[in-house]
Design an enzyme around this catalytic site. Structure first.
Site, PDB file in Angstrom:
ATOM      1  N   HIS A  26      62.498 -32.060  21.921  1.00  0.00           N
ATOM      2  CA  HIS A  26      63.729 -31.918  22.712  1.00  0.00           C
ATOM      3  C   HIS A  26      64.820 -31.623  21.705  1.00  0.00           C
ATOM      4  O   HIS A  26      65.108 -32.470  20.847  1.00  0.00           O
ATOM      5  CB  HIS A  26      64.037 -33.201  23.474  1.00  0.00           C
ATOM      6  N   GLU A 207      53.290 -40.457  30.144  1.00  0.00           N
ATOM      7  CA  GLU A 207      53.895 -41.072  28.947  1.00  0.00           C
ATOM      8  C   GLU A 207      53.931 -42.576  29.228  1.00  0.00           C
ATOM      9  O   GLU A 207      53.264 -43.360  28.569  1.00  0.00           O
ATOM     10  CB  GLU A 207      55.297 -40.507  28.716  1.00  0.00           C
TER      11      GLU A 207
HETATM   12  N1  ADE Z   1      63.727 -36.615  27.094  1.00  0.00           N
HETATM   13  C1  ADE Z   1      63.791 -36.659  25.764  1.00  0.00           C
HETATM   14  N2  ADE Z   1      62.743 -37.314  25.276  1.00  0.00           N
HETATM   15  C2  ADE Z   1      61.969 -37.673  26.328  1.00  0.00           C
HETATM   16  C3  ADE Z   1      60.744 -38.367  26.475  1.00  0.00           C
HETATM   17  N3  ADE Z   1      60.070 -38.838  25.422  1.00  0.00           N
HETATM   18  N4  ADE Z   1      60.264 -38.565  27.714  1.00  0.00           N
HETATM   19  C4  ADE Z   1      60.935 -38.117  28.770  1.00  0.00           C
HETATM   20  N5  ADE Z   1      62.089 -37.457  28.683  1.00  0.00           N
HETATM   21  C5  ADE Z   1      62.608 -37.233  27.471  1.00  0.00           C
HETATM   22 ZN    ZN Z   2      59.404 -35.469  25.437  1.00  0.00          ZN
END
Ligand code: ADE
Ligand code: ZN
Length: 346
Positions: A26, A207
């Site tokens: 990101h 995640e």
């Molecule tokens: N935005 C930035 N990092 C992120 C992550 N690890 N998971 C979800 N959204 C994000």
């Molecule tokens: Zn991410």
């Protein structure tokens, strides 16, 4: 070719020099505290922290949401095209130092447009950095627009229409932000529209969220890659599908450690993902917040899990396979990787 058993500093040197593709970064997560403060001063933005050190000390996260709160606050210093350029250029310089030869950058337009920053400013700054990275650093780079999943489908549609004038600079769409409670199905229609526009599709799934979110990303959003996906091992039928279809997972070990997805790197499941035959890759996610860029992710994970040079070669090849590049560029990068490995084999 089987690579020799390398350990310690020799393995680290091999990992550092390995040609890599980064597919899960990101760009707002590459904003180092020093640059946050410099941009705050340049733009007259008031920060909630008195110093760089105080800000860095706040980087003690307990889960994804505790990180996102601070990450969105950090991005508030970005106002002008020049700010987006400076952020992305700083990332490219670090990527070059880590032998990243191709990068696909996520950006979160809603974090900026919701503060009144025009999409055109975001795109101008990022596009200039992408072009310069190719010319001056030899890094090929692409941009992936992410929708914030804690916001509405309507807001995502609005963002997609604001992006339409810039689609020649955007390779695909992704889905990020707070996962649990915001399943992929919420965005079925906007992803369908993105696909109609010719955009490639990825999505964060698994995640913190359950395997059902990965199924949803595949079946409903038609995701071609899964970002993170580490929860997939809880569902053998899902693993079988991911293996059969060679759906890549963009795994981010230091991120998972910092956001307490795993209690330690030694307990990370990357080795199990590889052993299951999954197309796993290593990435940095939000390196300024999680303590390391690509090489740090490789070195720390290899040390913690006892992985070897043959794993590294597979991880690097997986990332080239998973990249949204032309077949010709993929062949060139795989040859570069082979040549690098051959130079170590002798
Ligand atoms: N935005 C930035 N990092 C992120 C992550 N690890 N998971 C979800 N959204 C994000
Ligand atoms: Zn991410």
């Amino acid at each position: 070719m089987t690579l020799p058993a390398l350990s310690g500093e020799r393995l680290h040197a091999f990992l550092r020099g390995l040609p890599k593709a980064e597919l899960h970064i990101h760009i707002e997560g590459s904003l180092e505290p020093e640059l946050i403060f410099a941009l705050a001063q340049r733009n007259g933005v008031q920060l909630a922290y008195p110093s760089v050190d105080a800000l860095r000390e706040a980087y003690a996260f307990t889960d994804l949401q505790s990180f996102l709160d601070i990450y969105y606050a950090g991005a508030s210093v970005l106002l002008k095209a020049e700010d987006f350029f400076d952020m992305a250029w700083a990332y490219f310089l670090r990527a070059k130092a880590d032998n990243v030869v191709h990068a696909e950058l996520f950006f979160d337009p809603q974090t900026h447009t919701d503060r009144g920053v025009p999409m055109a400013e975001v795109m101008a700054g990022l596009s200039r950095a992408v072009d310069r990275a190719q010319v001056e650093l030899g890094i090929s780079a692409k941009l992936i627009l992410c929708f914030l999943r804690h916001l509405s489908e309507e807001a995502a549609f609005d963002t997609l229409s604001q992006a339409e004038p810039f689609l020649d600079r955007i390779v695909g769409v992704g889905l990020d932000s707070s996962e649990v409670g915001h399943p992929p199905e919420k965005f079925a229609r906007v992803f369908a529209k993105a696909r109609e526009l010719g955009l490639r599709v990825v999505a964060h799934a698994g995640e913190e969220g359950p395997p059902s979110y990965i199924w949803g990303a595949l079946d409903v959003l038609k995701a071609e890659r899964i970002d993170h996906g580490v929860q997939s091992l809880k569902d053998p039928a899902l693993v079988a599908r991911l293996v059969k279809e060679r759906i890549p997972l963009t795994v981010c070990p230091l991120s998972n450690l910092k956001l307490c997805v795993f209690p330690s790197l030694a307990q990370h499941n990357l080795r199990d993902l590889l052993d299951a035959g999954l197309v796993a890759t290593i990435n940095s996610d939000d390196p300024a917040y999680f303590g390391g860029y690509m090489n740090q992710n490789f070195i720390d994970t290899f040390d913690a899990l006892g992985l070897d040079a043959n794993h590294a070669r597979i991880l690097a090849a997986n990332a080239f396979e998973a990249s949204f590049i032309s077949p010709a560029q993929r062949a060139t990068l795989l040859t570069q990787l082979d040549d690098y490995c051959a130079s170590f084999a002798n």
